[in-house]
Design a protein around this motif. Structure first.
Motif, PDB file in Angstrom:
ATOM      1  N   CYS A 121      52.996  11.126  65.204  1.00  0.00           N
ATOM      2  CA  CYS A 121      52.082  10.357  66.040  1.00  0.00           C
ATOM      3  C   CYS A 121      52.039   8.909  65.556  1.00  0.00           C
ATOM      4  O   CYS A 121      51.993   8.654  64.347  1.00  0.00           O
ATOM      5  N   THR A 174      52.665  16.622  78.501  1.00  0.00           N
ATOM      6  CA  THR A 174      52.330  15.718  77.405  1.00  0.00           C
ATOM      7  C   THR A 174      52.689  16.330  76.049  1.00  0.00           C
ATOM      8  O   THR A 174      52.694  17.547  75.875  1.00  0.00           O
ATOM      9  N   ASN A 231      51.344  16.515  72.320  1.00  0.00           N
ATOM     10  CA  ASN A 231      49.963  16.441  71.849  1.00  0.00           C
ATOM     11  C   ASN A 231      49.849  16.408  70.327  1.00  0.00           C
ATOM     12  O   ASN A 231      50.473  17.208  69.633  1.00  0.00           O
ATOM     13  N   ASN A 247      43.763  13.809  68.873  1.00  0.00           N
ATOM     14  CA  ASN A 247      43.945  14.103  70.304  1.00  0.00           C
ATOM     15  C   ASN A 247      44.715  13.051  71.091  1.00  0.00           C
ATOM     16  O   ASN A 247      44.501  12.908  72.293  1.00  0.00           O
ATOM     17  N   ARG A 302      47.785  11.758  73.192  1.00  0.00           N
ATOM     18  CA  ARG A 302      48.691  12.457  74.098  1.00  0.00           C
ATOM     19  C   ARG A 302      49.770  11.469  74.550  1.00  0.00           C
ATOM     20  O   ARG A 302      49.471  10.325  74.873  1.00  0.00           O
ATOM     21  N   LYS A 336      49.504   8.496  76.853  1.00  0.00           N
ATOM     22  CA  LYS A 336      48.700   8.962  77.982  1.00  0.00           C
ATOM     23  C   LYS A 336      47.217   8.943  77.633  1.00  0.00           C
ATOM     24  O   LYS A 336      46.372   8.755  78.484  1.00  0.00           O
TER      25      LYS A 336
END
Length: 152
Positions: free
Chosen positions: A97, A111, A113, A118, A120, A129
């Motif tokens: 991430c 998506t 994740n 959280n 996305r 997103k």
């Protein structure tokens, strides 16, 4: 100065020195933080340049079979997320991430994740997103040869 006052000052000084040393060590370890990428790197190429949708001629390590990647979904393989947004089109992105480097853990409803906060990401192009991430997932260079997906 009594013996008690001198001891208190020494203990406090030792505590401060130990805390500063521990904080410095923590910063150094974070800056040098190891990665478990097994020597595999993610390309800095824009989305689409590193992704393949047909038979390529690149070498590399086979990381998945095309049949392993569901249409409209994806699969996480080590440090790479492989998706198949539409039939026969395969994309790959970093599995880390861009918010704080947590490993993404799932691909659902189009998506990718991240469980930590959280975030996305769009499974088709890696764009954000939902935050807190503000940067897209970097694309990874792959090639598709027959039914094999390889790191490029």
């Amino acid at each position: 100065m009594t013996g008690t006052q001198g001891t208190a000052r020494t203990v406090a000084r030792r505590t401060v020195v130990a805390a500063v040393g521990g904080a410095g060590l923590s910063v150094a370890l974070t800056a040098c933080g190891g990665s478990d990428d097994s020597g595999q790197s993610v390309s800095d190429k824009p989305a689409g340049e590193g992704a393949a949708s047909g038979g390529g001629t690149g070498g590399g390590t086979v990381i998945a079979k095309t049949t392993d990647i569901p249409e409209g979904g994806g699969k996480i393989v080590g440090d790479v997320v492989i998706t198949q947004p539409v039939a026969g089109e395969f994309k790959a992105f970093s599995s880390k991430c861009t918010h704080q480097g947590c490993a993404v853990t799932a691909i659902s409803d189009g998506t990718i994740n991240c469980p930590c906060h959280n975030s996305r990401f769009d499974a088709a192009d890696g764009s954000v997103k939902a935050g807190p991430a503000t940067k897209p997932l970097p694309s990874a260079a792959i090639t598709v040869e027959g039914d094999s997906i390889k790191l490029a």
